[in-house]
Design a protein around this motif. Structure first.
Motif, mmCIF file in Angstrom:
data_model
loop_
_atom_site.group_PDB
_atom_site.id
_atom_site.type_symbol
_atom_site.label_atom_id
_atom_site.label_comp_id
_atom_site.label_asym_id
_atom_site.label_seq_id
_atom_site.Cartn_x
_atom_site.Cartn_y
_atom_site.Cartn_z
ATOM 1 N N ALA A 1 0.812 -1.207 0.000
ATOM 2 C CA ALA A 1 0.000 0.000 0.000
ATOM 3 C C ALA A 1 0.847 1.260 0.000
ATOM 4 N N SER A 2 2.083 1.173 0.488
ATOM 5 C CA SER A 2 2.914 2.365 0.630
ATOM 6 C C SER A 2 4.142 2.244 -0.265
ATOM 7 N N ARG B 1 6.967 3.418 0.244
ATOM 8 C CA ARG B 1 8.143 3.206 1.086
ATOM 9 C C ARG B 1 8.467 1.728 1.263
ATOM 10 N N HIS B 2 7.468 0.854 1.102
ATOM 11 C CA HIS B 2 7.692 -0.575 1.318
ATOM 12 C C HIS B 2 8.097 -1.289 0.037
ATOM 13 N N PRO C 1 12.565 3.369 -1.712
ATOM 14 C CA PRO C 1 13.989 3.243 -1.391
ATOM 15 C C PRO C 1 14.725 2.355 -2.396
ATOM 16 N N SER D 1 8.274 14.824 3.410
ATOM 17 C CA SER D 1 9.179 14.721 4.552
ATOM 18 C C SER D 1 10.628 14.491 4.166
ATOM 19 N N ARG E 1 16.564 10.793 6.482
ATOM 20 C CA ARG E 1 15.539 11.572 7.182
ATOM 21 C C ARG E 1 16.212 12.594 8.086
ATOM 22 N N GLN F 1 14.051 12.630 13.668
ATOM 23 C CA GLN F 1 12.979 11.763 13.183
ATOM 24 C C GLN F 1 13.533 10.377 12.855
ATOM 25 N N SER G 1 6.235 9.525 12.350
ATOM 26 C CA SER G 1 6.566 9.471 10.928
ATOM 27 C C SER G 1 5.979 10.655 10.164
ATOM 28 N N THR H 1 2.663 2.199 9.864
ATOM 29 C CA THR H 1 3.979 1.906 9.266
ATOM 30 C C THR H 1 4.098 2.456 7.851
ATOM 31 N N THR H 2 3.172 3.330 7.448
ATOM 32 C CA THR H 2 3.180 3.813 6.063
ATOM 33 C C THR H 2 4.521 4.409 5.655
ATOM 34 N N GLU H 3 5.134 5.195 6.534
ATOM 35 C CA GLU H 3 6.365 5.896 6.162
ATOM 36 C C GLU H 3 7.624 5.090 6.465
ATOM 37 N N TYR H 4 7.484 3.905 7.018
ATOM 38 C CA TYR H 4 8.681 3.148 7.404
ATOM 39 C C TYR H 4 9.216 2.379 6.205
ATOM 40 N N ASP H 5 10.539 2.406 6.046
ATOM 41 C CA ASP H 5 11.134 1.810 4.856
ATOM 42 C C ASP H 5 12.277 0.892 5.267
ATOM 43 N N LEU I 1 11.310 -0.822 8.628
ATOM 44 C CA LEU I 1 10.120 -1.653 8.442
ATOM 45 C C LEU I 1 10.416 -3.091 8.843
#
Lengths: 166, 302
Positions: free
Chosen positions: A52-53, A55-56, A82, A166, B63, B67, B123, B208-212, B216
């Motif tokens: 869904a994101s 970032r993943h 990424p 961000s 980042r 953060q 995040s 967790t949308t912004e976690y990479d 993640l």
């Protein structure tokens, strides 16, 4: 090649996560992509997940000829994924703008905006063609196949480097 | 509990050496059962492991320093506290423990969701914030029956130690309390029908949308460990085989945990997601009703 390297390559080969971006598509390709998740094709067997994101994600699947309104979103999403990442152009629209070529609201094809690694032509492509295209993308992702030379230099590459949210 | 014994239960069994593969196995089993229930083949056996390695090997997004620090520390805290909770599980009821370790276990289990709430807000993503606020609302809701059920067990056993509760709680109380506890597990694990906190069709990946990449991966790890901690808590309270030899106890612990995963996965595959308000109402009325009846039974028997 060390053990760690081969482990990472295997992990990348076995766990590609997709992010699907609709850049002005008519929804035909989008439905065919979702059909890959259904029991008949079931790409989860290959470790593929539709995330869904961005970032993943490892693989960005773009459908549509890239309209003006989606241009900024496309660049933001591309920058948000990424590294290492691979771009798949899904359908004829991102490859050539298809029947929308020449329209004043279309800024595509996709390779003018971001570097494209794999093309899956068709209007819309069949789900098995999409799975084959994702398999090609996975081979590029894990380093089995070298990344193809970009056919165009992306004309709006600078905006990609700013990184989006961000 | 001696230091050596504590280290063994933290690092070997039921700690890291057991809990990591067990958590990945449980995640795989849930996805596999979900796929089979939908008529699909499902992911290969090592899928969660490869997902984890792949995420670790991705390049983290640059980042702002604070953060980035918070977004690394919060999932790490979730992993560490959940691992600590697993180490406290009374797999061997006579092995020791200490008076009050039930309180410590509950607080350690709660650190994970708390970190997820904070992580979602830190995040600075809109969807992360929505996911975090949903997580917070649900945490408040399910903790009412969760804590009442545990209190009923404590009241019945007359002890705040896990081993004491596992051995001494009366069976009518235990059955009612365990039903309430099992109903709370899907919320913590974001499973249907109580998966509003990570509803990917509505709010992308929730908190967790912004976690990479590696960050993640830490969340995935915490999630895998939560599977082991929560099913293990129920397993060790449901079947305390104190008289048997230690291999029997281990086998019973693992078997009950896996059976619980199967039940939860089938329940998740066969239900649809409830809305946030519906979920909260369910826990405050039905879940708390079951837990309160356990409490009443416990006090009547006393």
């Amino acid at each position: 090649m060390s053990l760690l390297d081969s482990l990472v390559r295997t992990a990348r080969r076995r766990s590609p996560w997709l992010f699907h971006l609709n850049a002005g598509s008519c929804n035909g390709c989008d439905i065919e992509l979702v059909a890959c998740l259904t029991p008949r094709y079931d790409v989860e067997q290959l470790g593929i997940r539709l995330e869904a994101s961005p970032r993943h994600a490892d693989i960005i699947v773009v459908s549509g000829p890239v309209t003006r309104t989606t241009l900024e979103a496309l660049q933001t999403v591309y920058a948000q994924v990424p590294d290492p990442k691979v771009v798949v152009a899904l359908g004829s629209c991102p490859a050539s703008c298809n029947m929308f070529a020449g329209s004043p609201t279309v800024v595509g094809p996709l390779d003018r905006i971001i570097p494209v690694d794999v093309y899956v032509p068709g209007c819309p492509p069949r789900p098995d063609a999409i799975v084959a295209g994702i398999a090609d993308a996975v081979a590029i992702l894990c380093g089995d196949v070298p990344r193809p030379e970009p056919t165009h230099v992306p004309v709006v590459a600078d905006a990609c480097a700013t990184g989006g949210l961000s | 509990m001696t230091v050596v014994r504590g280290l063994i239960s933290l690092l070997v069994f039921p700690g890291a050496l057991f809990a990591l593969p067990a958590g990945w196995f449980m995640m795989w089993l849930q996805r596999k059962i979900n796929a089979r229930a939908q008529g699909r083949i499902g992911p290969p056996f090592f899928q969660p492991f490869f997902d984890f390695v792949k995420l670790l090997a991705k390049e983290p997004v640059v980042r702002p320093r604070l953060q980035g620090f918070l977004m690394t520390v919060l999932p790490l805290a979730a992993v560490a506290s959940t691992l600590g909770a697993i180490a406290l599980l009374p797999v061997f009821p006579k092995a020791g423990g200490f008076s009050g370790d039930l309180v410590l276990l509950v607080s350690l289990i709660e650190v994970g969701p708390l970190c997820a709430v904070l992580g979602g807000f830190v995040s600075r993503s809109l969807y992360g914030g929505i996911g975090a606020s949903r997580e917070a609302v649900l945490t408040l809701a399910y903790n009412v029956p969760f804590l009442i059920a545990l209190f009923a067990l404590v009241a019945s056993a007359g002890s705040f130690s896990l081993a004491g509760v596992a051995l001494a709680a009366a069976w009518p109380v235990r059955v009612l309390a365990l039903i309430a506890l099992v109903a709370c597990i899907p919320v913590k694990l974001h499973l249907n029908p109580f998966s509003a906190a990570s509803a990917e069709q509505e709010i992308y990946a929730g908190s967790t949308t912004e976690y990479d990449g590696p960050r993640l991966a830490l969340w995935e790890l915490a999630h895998a460990l939560e599977w082991v901690a929560l099913t293990g808590l129920v397993a060790s309270l449901a079947f305390p085989v104190a008289d048997a030899a230690w291999p029997v106890r281990v086998v019973v612990f693992v078997a009950v945990s896996v059976a619980l995963v199967v039940v939860l996965s089938f329940a998740a595959a066969s239900t649809a997601r409830l809305k946030l308000a519906q979920t909260a109402r369910w826990f405050l009325l039905c879940g708390s009703g079951i837990a309160l009846s356990a409490l009443v039974v416990a006090f009547v028997r006393l």
